[in-house]
Design a protein around this motif. Structure first.
Motif, PDB file in Angstrom:
ATOM      1  N   SER A  74       0.853  -1.179   0.000  1.00  0.00           N
ATOM      2  CA  SER A  74       0.000   0.000   0.000  1.00  0.00           C
ATOM      3  C   SER A  74       0.891   1.232   0.000  1.00  0.00           C
ATOM      4  CB  SER A  74      -0.894  -0.003   1.244  1.00  0.00           C
ATOM      5  OG  SER A  74      -1.678   1.171   1.271  1.00  0.00           O
ATOM      6  N   LEU A  75       0.636   2.147  -0.939  1.00  0.00           N
ATOM      7  CA  LEU A  75       1.405   3.381  -1.069  1.00  0.00           C
ATOM      8  C   LEU A  75       0.476   4.572  -0.907  1.00  0.00           C
ATOM      9  CD1 LEU A  75       2.989   2.500  -4.523  1.00  0.00           C
ATOM     10  CD2 LEU A  75       4.202   2.346  -2.378  1.00  0.00           C
ATOM     11  N   ILE A  76       0.956   5.601  -0.246  1.00  0.00           N
ATOM     12  CA  ILE A  76       0.256   6.889  -0.257  1.00  0.00           C
ATOM     13  C   ILE A  76       1.268   7.907  -0.745  1.00  0.00           C
ATOM     14  CG2 ILE A  76      -0.896   8.679   1.082  1.00  0.00           C
ATOM     15  CD1 ILE A  76      -1.852   6.448   2.969  1.00  0.00           C
ATOM     16  N   ILE A  77       0.972   8.470  -1.919  1.00  0.00           N
ATOM     17  CA  ILE A  77       1.878   9.421  -2.556  1.00  0.00           C
ATOM     18  C   ILE A  77       1.061  10.622  -2.988  1.00  0.00           C
ATOM     19  CG2 ILE A  77       3.467   9.812  -4.484  1.00  0.00           C
ATOM     20  CD1 ILE A  77       3.928   6.739  -4.452  1.00  0.00           C
ATOM     21  N   ASP A  78       1.448  11.794  -2.507  1.00  0.00           N
ATOM     22  CA  ASP A  78       0.725  13.028  -2.827  1.00  0.00           C
ATOM     23  C   ASP A  78      -0.771  12.873  -2.589  1.00  0.00           C
ATOM     24  OD1 ASP A  78       3.092  14.296  -3.512  1.00  0.00           O
ATOM     25  OD2 ASP A  78       2.955  13.693  -5.606  1.00  0.00           O
ATOM     26  N   GLY A  79      -1.138  12.210  -1.497  1.00  0.00           N
ATOM     27  CA  GLY A  79      -2.542  12.070  -1.134  1.00  0.00           C
ATOM     28  C   GLY A  79      -3.280  10.963  -1.858  1.00  0.00           C
ATOM     29  N   GLU A  80      -2.663  10.312  -2.829  1.00  0.00           N
ATOM     30  CA  GLU A  80      -3.307   9.215  -3.542  1.00  0.00           C
ATOM     31  C   GLU A  80      -2.906   7.892  -2.923  1.00  0.00           C
ATOM     32  OE1 GLU A  80      -2.983   9.091  -7.769  1.00  0.00           O
ATOM     33  OE2 GLU A  80      -3.123  11.262  -7.959  1.00  0.00           O
ATOM     34  N   ARG A  81      -3.889   7.005  -2.775  1.00  0.00           N
ATOM     35  CA  ARG A  81      -3.614   5.687  -2.208  1.00  0.00           C
ATOM     36  C   ARG A  81      -3.630   4.651  -3.319  1.00  0.00           C
ATOM     37  NH1 ARG A  81      -7.380   2.962   2.305  1.00  0.00           N
ATOM     38  NH2 ARG A  81      -6.619   0.853   2.065  1.00  0.00           N
ATOM     39  N   ILE A  82      -2.587   3.829  -3.341  1.00  0.00           N
ATOM     40  CA  ILE A  82      -2.457   2.770  -4.338  1.00  0.00           C
ATOM     41  C   ILE A  82      -2.205   1.468  -3.584  1.00  0.00           C
ATOM     42  CG2 ILE A  82      -1.166   1.950  -6.343  1.00  0.00           C
ATOM     43  CD1 ILE A  82      -0.183   4.936  -6.618  1.00  0.00           C
ATOM     44  N   GLU A  83      -2.961   0.435  -3.910  1.00  0.00           N
ATOM     45  CA  GLU A  83      -2.773  -0.871  -3.291  1.00  0.00           C
ATOM     46  C   GLU A  83      -2.425  -1.884  -4.362  1.00  0.00           C
ATOM     47  OE1 GLU A  83      -6.327  -1.856  -1.130  1.00  0.00           O
ATOM     48  OE2 GLU A  83      -5.826  -0.475   0.499  1.00  0.00           O
ATOM     49  N   LEU A  84      -1.396  -2.681  -4.085  1.00  0.00           N
ATOM     50  CA  LEU A  84      -0.990  -3.754  -4.981  1.00  0.00           C
ATOM     51  C   LEU A  84      -1.130  -5.058  -4.203  1.00  0.00           C
ATOM     52  CD1 LEU A  84       1.262  -1.215  -5.292  1.00  0.00           C
ATOM     53  CD2 LEU A  84       1.748  -2.583  -7.295  1.00  0.00           C
ATOM     54  N   SER A  85      -1.952  -5.964  -4.703  1.00  0.00           N
ATOM     55  CA  SER A  85      -2.176  -7.237  -4.015  1.00  0.00           C
ATOM     56  C   SER A  85      -1.745  -8.382  -4.910  1.00  0.00           C
ATOM     57  CB  SER A  85      -3.644  -7.395  -3.633  1.00  0.00           C
ATOM     58  OG  SER A  85      -3.848  -8.674  -3.052  1.00  0.00           O
ATOM     59  N   GLU A  86      -0.609  -8.975  -4.561  1.00  0.00           N
ATOM     60  CA  GLU A  86      -0.155 -10.156  -5.291  1.00  0.00           C
ATOM     61  C   GLU A  86      -1.164 -11.285  -5.094  1.00  0.00           C
ATOM     62  OE1 GLU A  86       3.717 -13.069  -5.487  1.00  0.00           O
ATOM     63  OE2 GLU A  86       3.138 -12.201  -3.568  1.00  0.00           O
ATOM     64  N   ARG A  87      -1.695 -11.389  -3.889  1.00  0.00           N
ATOM     65  CA  ARG A  87      -2.655 -12.436  -3.528  1.00  0.00           C
ATOM     66  C   ARG A  87      -3.877 -12.396  -4.452  1.00  0.00           C
ATOM     67  NH1 ARG A  87      -3.029 -13.415   2.251  1.00  0.00           N
ATOM     68  NH2 ARG A  87      -1.912 -11.473   2.261  1.00  0.00           N
ATOM     69  N   GLU A  88      -4.371 -11.182  -4.729  1.00  0.00           N
ATOM     70  CA  GLU A  88      -5.556 -11.019  -5.573  1.00  0.00           C
ATOM     71  C   GLU A  88      -5.199 -10.755  -7.029  1.00  0.00           C
ATOM     72  OE1 GLU A  88      -8.192  -8.069  -3.890  1.00  0.00           O
ATOM     73  OE2 GLU A  88      -7.605  -8.671  -1.867  1.00  0.00           O
ATOM     74  N   GLY A  89      -3.913 -10.496  -7.318  1.00  0.00           N
ATOM     75  CA  GLY A  89      -3.502 -10.192  -8.685  1.00  0.00           C
ATOM     76  C   GLY A  89      -4.103  -8.890  -9.177  1.00  0.00           C
ATOM     77  N   ALA A  90      -4.142  -7.872  -8.285  1.00  0.00           N
ATOM     78  CA  ALA A  90      -4.808  -6.613  -8.638  1.00  0.00           C
ATOM     79  C   ALA A  90      -4.026  -5.413  -8.113  1.00  0.00           C
ATOM     80  CB  ALA A  90      -6.224  -6.590  -8.058  1.00  0.00           C
ATOM     81  N   ILE A  91      -4.122  -4.307  -8.862  1.00  0.00           N
ATOM     82  CA  ILE A  91      -3.632  -3.005  -8.412  1.00  0.00           C
ATOM     83  C   ILE A  91      -4.839  -2.069  -8.419  1.00  0.00           C
ATOM     84  CG2 ILE A  91      -2.885  -2.402 -10.757  1.00  0.00           C
ATOM     85  CD1 ILE A  91      -0.695  -0.649  -9.428  1.00  0.00           C
ATOM     86  N   ARG A  92      -4.988  -1.313  -7.316  1.00  0.00           N
ATOM     87  CA  ARG A  92      -6.152  -0.428  -7.168  1.00  0.00           C
ATOM     88  C   ARG A  92      -5.716   0.979  -6.790  1.00  0.00           C
ATOM     89  NH1 ARG A  92      -7.304  -4.913  -4.018  1.00  0.00           N
ATOM     90  NH2 ARG A  92      -8.741  -6.329  -5.035  1.00  0.00           N
ATOM     91  N   TRP A  93      -6.365   1.968  -7.389  1.00  0.00           N
ATOM     92  CA  TRP A  93      -6.230   3.365  -6.984  1.00  0.00           C
ATOM     93  C   TRP A  93      -7.489   3.700  -6.196  1.00  0.00           C
ATOM     94  CZ3 TRP A  93      -4.121   1.346 -11.242  1.00  0.00           C
ATOM     95  CH2 TRP A  93      -2.819   1.739 -11.567  1.00  0.00           C
ATOM     96  N   LEU A  94      -7.313   4.291  -5.009  1.00  0.00           N
ATOM     97  CA  LEU A  94      -8.450   4.531  -4.126  1.00  0.00           C
ATOM     98  C   LEU A  94      -8.522   5.981  -3.666  1.00  0.00           C
ATOM     99  CD1 LEU A  94      -6.857   1.660  -2.938  1.00  0.00           C
ATOM    100  CD2 LEU A  94      -9.189   1.443  -2.174  1.00  0.00           C
ATOM    101  N   LEU A  95      -9.734   6.412  -3.343  1.00  0.00           N
ATOM    102  CA  LEU A  95      -9.938   7.688  -2.671  1.00  0.00           C
ATOM    103  C   LEU A  95      -9.600   7.496  -1.189  1.00  0.00           C
ATOM    104  CD1 LEU A  95     -13.387   8.726  -4.217  1.00  0.00           C
ATOM    105  CD2 LEU A  95     -11.127   9.612  -4.814  1.00  0.00           C
ATOM    106  N   THR A  96      -9.478   8.582  -0.456  1.00  0.00           N
ATOM    107  CA  THR A  96      -9.128   8.483   0.961  1.00  0.00           C
ATOM    108  C   THR A  96     -10.188   7.730   1.774  1.00  0.00           C
ATOM    109  OG1 THR A  96     -10.057  10.681   1.321  1.00  0.00           O
ATOM    110  CG2 THR A  96      -7.671  10.533   1.011  1.00  0.00           C
TER     111      THR A  96
END
Length: 166
Positions: A74-96
Motif C-alpha cells: 500500500s502506497l500513499i503518494i501526494d494524497g493518492e492511495r495505491i494498493e498492490l495485491s499479489e494475492r488477488e492479482g490486482a492493483i487499485r487506486w483509491l480515494l481516501t
C-alpha cells in the motif's frame, strides 16, 4: 517473496514515484524470521511501514497454510492511495475513504524477467533507469539498519551473518 529479499525493491519503487531524499522504516511487532529457500539465509514474514514526509509505504508479507508467501503493498503518494495485491492479482487506486477509482490486473515480475531490459537500455542508449548509487545507498542503509535488529546478535563481523538475507 518475503520482506528480507524483496522489500528493498518496493522501497525503491516507492522512491521512484515519491522522489524523497530520506525516510524512516519500522518493522511491525508481528514480524517473524523463517528459513529462506536458500541454505544458510533467513526470510522476514510480517509487515513494515515507511514514511517520508507525507508519503507512506506499507508492506505486508504473510505465509499461507500451504507455505506460499504472499505480499500486499500500500502506497500513499501526494494524497493518492495505491494498493498492490499479489494475492488477488490486482492493483487499485483509491480515494481516501476507500472507494476504488480504478482497478487493473497485477503481475509481479521476477528480477530475471527484468534484467534484459536494463542491459538492452545500456547497449542501445548507453544509460538505464536504475536507481542512482547514492539513492540506493540511502534506501538500503535504513532498511538494513532496521532489519539487523531483528536478528540475534552475532559474534561474526561478516555482513551476511549480521543480516543473513539474500
Amino acid at each position: 517473496m518475503g520482506l528480507a529479499c524483496n522489500a528493498i525493491h518496493f522501497i525503491d519503487l516507492w522512491n521512484y514515484f515519491a522522489d524523497f531524499s530520506d525516510y524512516t522504516l519500522d518493522f511491525e511487532t508481528d514480524v517473524r524470521i523463517i528459513d529462506s529457500k536458500r541454505a544458510g539465509f533467513k526470510e522476514i514474514i510480517g509487515g513494515l511501514s515507511a514514511q517520508s514526509g507525507r508519503h507512506n509505504l506499507s508492506l505486508r508479507c504473510d505465509q499461507e497454510d500451504n507455505g506460499q508467501v504472499v505480499l500486499d503493498i500500500s502506497l500513499i503518494i501526494d494524497g493518492e492511495r495505491i494498493e498492490l495485491s499479489e494475492r488477488e492479482g490486482a492493483i487499485r487506486w483509491l480515494l481516501t475513504d476507500g472507494t476504488i477509482i480504478k482497478e487493473l490486473p497485477l503481475q509481479v515480475l521476477f528480477q530475471s524477467q527484468l534484467s534484459n531490459k536494463v542491459v538492452l537500455d545500456l547497449i542501445t542508449k548507453q544509460d538505464c533507469e536504475l536507481t542512482s548509487l547514492a539513492t540506493s545507498i540511502m534506501l538500503h542503509t535504513e532498511f538494513l539498519r532496521k532489519a539487523a535488529t531483528l536478528f540475534a546478535p552475532s559474534v561474526s563481523s561478516e555482513l551476511k551473518q549480521l543480516v543473513p538475507i539474500t
